[in-house]
Design a protein around this motif. Sequence first.
Motif, PDB file in Angstrom:
ATOM      1  N   ALA A 353      -2.695  -8.083 -17.270  1.00  0.00           N
ATOM      2  CA  ALA A 353      -3.452  -7.206 -18.158  1.00  0.00           C
ATOM      3  C   ALA A 353      -2.820  -5.822 -18.139  1.00  0.00           C
ATOM      4  O   ALA A 353      -2.353  -5.353 -17.101  1.00  0.00           O
ATOM      5  CB  ALA A 353      -4.905  -7.134 -17.710  1.00  0.00           C
ATOM      6  N   ALA A 354      -2.794  -5.177 -19.288  1.00  0.00           N
ATOM      7  CA  ALA A 354      -2.147  -3.871 -19.406  1.00  0.00           C
ATOM      8  C   ALA A 354      -3.195  -2.772 -19.469  1.00  0.00           C
ATOM      9  O   ALA A 354      -4.209  -2.895 -20.153  1.00  0.00           O
ATOM     10  CB  ALA A 354      -1.271  -3.832 -20.650  1.00  0.00           C
ATOM     11  N   SER A 355      -2.945  -1.685 -18.752  1.00  0.00           N
ATOM     12  CA  SER A 355      -3.879  -0.563 -18.727  1.00  0.00           C
ATOM     13  C   SER A 355      -3.331   0.651 -19.471  1.00  0.00           C
ATOM     14  O   SER A 355      -4.019   1.669 -19.585  1.00  0.00           O
ATOM     15  CB  SER A 355      -4.198  -0.178 -17.275  1.00  0.00           C
ATOM     16  N   SER A 356      -2.092   0.555 -19.964  1.00  0.00           N
ATOM     17  CA  SER A 356      -1.487   1.642 -20.733  1.00  0.00           C
ATOM     18  C   SER A 356      -0.345   1.052 -21.542  1.00  0.00           C
ATOM     19  O   SER A 356       0.069  -0.091 -21.329  1.00  0.00           O
ATOM     20  CB  SER A 356      -0.960   2.750 -19.803  1.00  0.00           C
ATOM     21  N   GLN A 357       0.176   1.843 -22.470  1.00  0.00           N
ATOM     22  CA  GLN A 357       1.289   1.360 -23.287  1.00  0.00           C
ATOM     23  C   GLN A 357       2.517   1.088 -22.420  1.00  0.00           C
ATOM     24  O   GLN A 357       3.222   0.088 -22.606  1.00  0.00           O
ATOM     25  CB  GLN A 357       1.632   2.387 -24.368  1.00  0.00           C
TER      26      GLN A 357
END
Length: 442
Positions: A353-357
């Motif tokens: 899962a990504a929390s920022s670009q």
Amino acid sequence: RRRPGPSLYLTHAVPHGPRPERRGAGDLGAAVLRVPRRSRSPRAGRSAVGEEEWDFYWCDVGRLRERFDPAYMGERVRACHFRNRCELTRKNYLVKNLKRFRKQLEREAGKLEATKCDFFPKTFEMPLEYHLFVEEFHKNPGITWIMKPVGRSQGKGIFLFRKLKDIIDWKKVRTTLSLLLGECPTVSYSDDQKDETQVEIYVAQRYIENPYLIGGRKFDLRVYVLVTSYIPLKAWLYRDGFARFSNTRFTLNSIDDHYVHLTNVAVQKTAPDYDLEKWMIQQLRQYLTAKHGAELVEVLFADMDNIFIKSLQSVQNVIISDKHCFELYGYDILIDQDLKPWLLEVNASPSLAASSQEDYELKCHLLKDTLHIVDMEGRLTGKEKRVGGFDLIWNDGPVSREGNLDTPLNENFMANTHLGCYKDRKKQLKQLFRSLCAQQKV
């Protein structure tokens, strides 16, 4: 979804252009995925749970047993976990294997070589080793310990303590757990049965009370290692990774505050004043170099390389090596004030899962490069030392930065590792595949 799960990246591993269809299976959304394929294999993987055929299987570890074990796999089929991956990724098994491997090194190579395994804190399995823990506890009164459930993630069930009364309930269930773990000679349990036991096992681990702080806050590192074979051992280290910071300034005066002591994003994002901060490892390396000098930082990162290699070697003869399998591990590393790295745990299904670009781009590239190395299309020669962001760090022995894989090691040997170094991933991939295409034409 705006940020699709890993399953959607499967198409990136295949060249563009019209071709027959390759079927992939993925359990990250309980969906069977369709991805392009260059040629139809007459012996693809067959699963006993409803899918028709698949060539590439990406799943969480929780679904592995029910689908992987009854499956027939053809020659070119690939699955993203080894069968008994828990020998490295369950906290109690990891410590057991590291302790055994350290004794083996001391016996075969001497005490100096065995000290290279001293990268994990003093650890006891609870309640199985409760009495050994109590003995150690009384040797060092007043220090802080941390309890971790072996089968949970994202910081769930973790707590710190300094008094025995805080864990007195564990002593009461020792006999019950001993039976469940197979200590009784009339009861025998397989690894799978141990995984499924309903009674929760913890490890008690000496807490690192002097973590390296930046801005007064604690952090740990997430580093990615890809293993494509255990016999012989072949391991790749990804150049990118990140440091996860706690939301609150570090102090030992409040050991019950998880926002101080746990860096897991799943924990930190519940803080009332949550402000996510992640540094890419390249940024962290530059910071440490500016503060401590390149020489000390080189030693620090070499010590981390040692952690990756020694931990994999500790399970090399235990993991069932299968040519159809590979594993992308997420290593959690803590650095203390003396610039010593400590292994906290190894994750079999690191969060994608990504929390920022920036985080999103890192994980997209990580997955693409993983698929390049798995090489479903058969484009690689097997002699590559670098593929995208991955560097080959072990190929049945150390890999030199200079020359090719066949070059003998010499006294000027430098390990082929570039963790936190300059990223020229796109340029390298373009050169690599252009060269491979030229070789195929010849």
